[in-house]
Write an enzyme that holds these catalytic residues in place. Structure first.
Site, PDB file in Angstrom:
ATOM      1  N   LYS A 150      -1.097   5.462   2.074  1.00  0.00           N
ATOM      2  CA  LYS A 150      -1.523   4.181   1.549  1.00  0.00           C
ATOM      3  C   LYS A 150      -2.310   3.815   0.599  1.00  0.00           C
ATOM      4  O   LYS A 150      -3.513   4.562   0.786  1.00  0.00           O
ATOM      5  CB  LYS A 150      -1.257   3.202   2.503  1.00  0.00           C
ATOM      6  CG  LYS A 150      -0.925   1.635   2.303  1.00  0.00           C
ATOM      7  CD  LYS A 150       0.573   1.440   2.563  1.00  0.00           C
ATOM      8  CE  LYS A 150       1.054   0.138   1.978  1.00  0.00           C
ATOM      9  NZ  LYS A 150       2.487  -0.076   2.201  1.00  0.00           N
ATOM     10  N   ASP A 187       4.028  -2.182  -3.001  1.00  0.00           N
ATOM     11  CA  ASP A 187       3.573  -3.286  -1.945  1.00  0.00           C
ATOM     12  C   ASP A 187       3.117  -4.667  -2.220  1.00  0.00           C
ATOM     13  O   ASP A 187       3.447  -4.966  -3.442  1.00  0.00           O
ATOM     14  CB  ASP A 187       2.594  -2.519  -1.027  1.00  0.00           C
ATOM     15  CG  ASP A 187       2.339  -3.234   0.483  1.00  0.00           C
ATOM     16  OD1 ASP A 187       3.231  -2.840   1.523  1.00  0.00           O
ATOM     17  OD2 ASP A 187       1.308  -4.141   0.569  1.00  0.00           O
TER      18      ASP A 187
END
Ligand code: NDP
Length: 452
Positions: free
Chosen positions: A132, A172
Site C-alpha cells: 500500500k 484508493d
C-alpha cells in the site's frame, strides 16, 4: 502440541512487541490485533505455523519507502508532501495495493492498509502479494494542473520501486482515474516503457479493465447478498445505509439498486444525505465525479425527498443493511448499538477497517451478519489482478466476462470464509474465517520459500 490458550499467550506477547517496535501507529496496532487475535485455533492445530519467526516475519514489512514530494502550486509556491510505499509481503506475487492521497496519511495508516491487503489478496485466490502507499497530499480544492504536478513529482521517486513484476499500485481514497492517468504518464515518460501492468485502474482506452471502477462496490454488495442468502433472505426490498460518496460508495449504491434494494444515504466529511426515495445515482455521479462537489449540493438539487444532515453519521438512519464505504473507524460502538436497535441484519465493509473492534464485537454478539473488509471489499483488487492479466496478454475482456469472474471470486471468498469459520469452531464468524483462510495461504507460501 500447544493448546489454543498457550498459543494465544504467545500471540499476545507478539502483539505487545509489535506495539513497542512500531510506536505511534495505532491503526497498524489495531489491524495486527484484529488478525492475531483470531489465529490461535489454526496455529495451535498446525504446528508448522508455530515455527519461530513465521508470524514475526508476517508482521514486518519486507520494505518501507518514505520520500519527499516537492511540487509547485498554481501560485508558484513550493509545497512539500511526504510519500510512502510499504511493500509488505510478496510470497504470493508482486506487491499489490492502492495509493491513498489524504491529509490523514502517515506511515501507520499505510502499514495498516498494507497488512490488511496481504490477507485480502490471498483470499482472492489470485497471485498477488500485499502492499500500500500514498501521501498526505490533499487533492480537495486543488486544480487539475496542481494534481498533475503533484502526481508527476510523486511518481518521480516511486517509479524506482514499482514494476509489473515487482509492485503494482492502484487507486484508493483521493486517487481515481484522473490521478492514475497522471501517474502512468509520468512513469512512461521516465522509464520510456509502455508497461501497462505497472498500475491498475487505468482508463479504458489505454489498458484499463472494464468493471474495475465498479468492482469494489459491486463485489461488496455480492458479498452482502451471499451473507443474507445464508440466512434465507435476499436483497430485494431491503433498505440500505451507505457511507461515503466516492468510488466505492457510488458503485455500492448502483449494485444495491440493481438488485432491488433501496439505498437511502451517502455522505462525505461534511455530513450525510438521506433520500427516502433512494439515492439518484445520476445526480450523485454528476456532483461527485464531474463537479467534484460536496453532498449538500445533492440535497439542494434533489427536491423534497432528500435532506442534508451536517456533521451527522448515516448509521442513525434505520436500515436492514449497512455498508460503510468511506474510511477507517467510521462506525463505532454507539453507531453499532443504534444500528442494532433499528434492526440491522447485515453490515458489510466496503471501506478498510471502518468498524471499530468494539463495534464488531457488539454486532456479532447481536447476531448481525458481519462481512470484514478484507473479504467483502476484495472485488476491487481482484479485478485489478484481472486487469494485469489482460495487460499481460495484450487483450481486453468484455464487461460481461469481467463481471462474471468478479461474481465467481466473491462467491468463492464467501464460501472460503464461511467454511473456514465452521472448520475452526466459530460458525458464522466471517472475521475469523477471513483471517485464517488468508493466513493459511500466505503462511504456506512463506514456509515453502524459506527464511527470507
Ligand atoms: P474516494 O476518495 O473515492 O471516496 C472516499 C469517500 O469517503 C469520500 O466521500 C470522502 O469524503 C469520504 N471520506 C474519506 N475520508 C474521510 C474521513 N476521514 N471522514 C469522513 N469521510 C471521509 O475513496 P474510495 O471510495 O476509493 O475508498 C473508500 C474506502 O474504500 C477506503 O477505506 C478505501 O481504502 C476502501 N477501498 C477502496 C477500494 C477501491 O477500489 N477504490 C478497494 C478496497 C477498499 P471527502 O471527499 O469529504 O473526504
Amino acid at each position: 502440541m500447544t493448546t489454543r490458550s498457550e498459543t494465544q499467550t504467545t500471540l499476545d506477547h507478539l502483539l505487545t512487541e509489535i506495539e513497542h517496535r512500531n510506536p505511534a501507529q495505532p491503526e497498524f496496532h489495531q489491524a495486527a490485533h484484529e488478525v492475531l487475535e483470531t489465529l490461535a485455533p489454526v496455529v495451535a492445530a498446525r504446528p508448522e505455523y508455530a515455527e519461530p519467526g513465521l508470524i514475526e516475519r508476517l508482521v514486518e514489512p519486507e520494505r518501507q519507502v518514505m520520500f519527499r514530494v516537492p511540487w509547485q502550486d498554481d501560485q508558484g509556491r513550493v509545497r512539500v508532501n511526504r510519500g510512502f510505499r510499504v511493500e509488505f509481503n510478496s510470497a504470493l506475487g508482486p506487491y499489490k495495493g492502492g495509493l491513498r492521497f489524504h491529509p490523514s496519511v502517515n506511515l501507520g495508516v499505510i502499514k495498516f492498509l498494507g497488512f490488511e491487503q496481504i490477507f485480502k489478496n490471498a483470499l482472492t485466490g489470485l497471485g498477488i502479494g500485499g502492499g500500500k502507499g500514498g501521501s498526505d497530499f490533499d487533492p480537495h480544492g486543488r486544480s487539475d494542473a496542481e494534481v498533475m504536478r503533484f502526481c508527476q513529482a510523486f511518481m518521480t521517486e516511486l517509479y524506482r520501486h514499482i514494476g509489473e513484476h515487482t509492485d503494482v499500485p492502484a487507486g484508493d481514497i483521493g486517487v481515481g482515474g484522473r490521478e492514475i492517468g497522471y501517474l502512468f504518464g509520468q512513469y512512461r515518460r521516465i522509464t520510456n516503457r509502455w508497461e501497462a501492468g505497472v498500475l491498475t485502474g487505468k482508463g479504458q482506452g489505454w489498458g484499463g479493465s472494464l468493471i474495475r471502477p465498479e468492482a469494489t462496490g459491486y463485489g461488496n454488495v455480492l458479498f452482502a447478498a451471499a451473507m443474507l442468502r445464508e440466512r434465507g433472505e435476499d436483497l430485494q426490498g431491503q433498505t440500505a445505509v451507505v457511507s461515503g460518496s466516492g468510488n466505492v460508495a457510488i458503485y455500492t449504491i448502483e449494485k444495491l439498486t440493481a438488485l432491488g434494494a433501496n439505498a437511502v444515504t451517502c455522505s462525505d466529511s461534511s455530513g450525510y444525505v438521506v433520500d427516502e426515495k433512494g439515492i439518484d445515482l445520476d445526480l450523485l455521479k454528476q456532483i461527485k465525479e464531474v463537479e467534484r462537489g460536496r453532498v449538500d449540493a445533492y440535497a439542494e438539487r434533489r427536491g423534497a425527498s432528500a435532506r442534508f444532515v451536517p456533521g451527522g453519521r448515516v448509521w442513525e438512519v434505520p436500515a436492514d443493511l449497512a455498508l460503510p464505504s468511506a474510511t477507517q473507524n467510521e462506525l463505532d460502538e454507539n453507531d453499532a448499538a443504534t444500528l442494532i436497535r433499528n434492526g440491522v441484519k447485515a453490515v458489510s465493509e466496503g471501506a478498510n477497517m471502518p468498524t471499530t473492534p468494539e463495534a464488531v464485537h457488539l454486532l456479532q454478539q447481536a447476531g448481525v451478519a458481519f462481512g470484514p473488509g478484507k473479504a467483502a471489499n476484495a472485488g476491487g483488487v481482484a479485478v485489478s489482478a484481472l486487469e494485469m492479466a489482460q495487460n499481460h496478454a495484450r487483450t481486453s475482456w468484455t464487461a460481461a466476462r469481467v463481471e462474471e469472474e468478479l461474481a465467481d471470486i466473491m462467491t468463492s471468498i464467501h464460501t472460503t470464509c464461511h467454511e473456514t469459520a465452521e472448520r475452526y469452531g466459530t460458525p458464522g464468524d466471517y472475521v475469523t474465517g477471513a483471517n485464517i483462510a488468508g493466513f493459511e495461504r500466505v503462511a504456506d507460501a512463506m514456509l515453502a520459500q524459506g527464511v527470507i
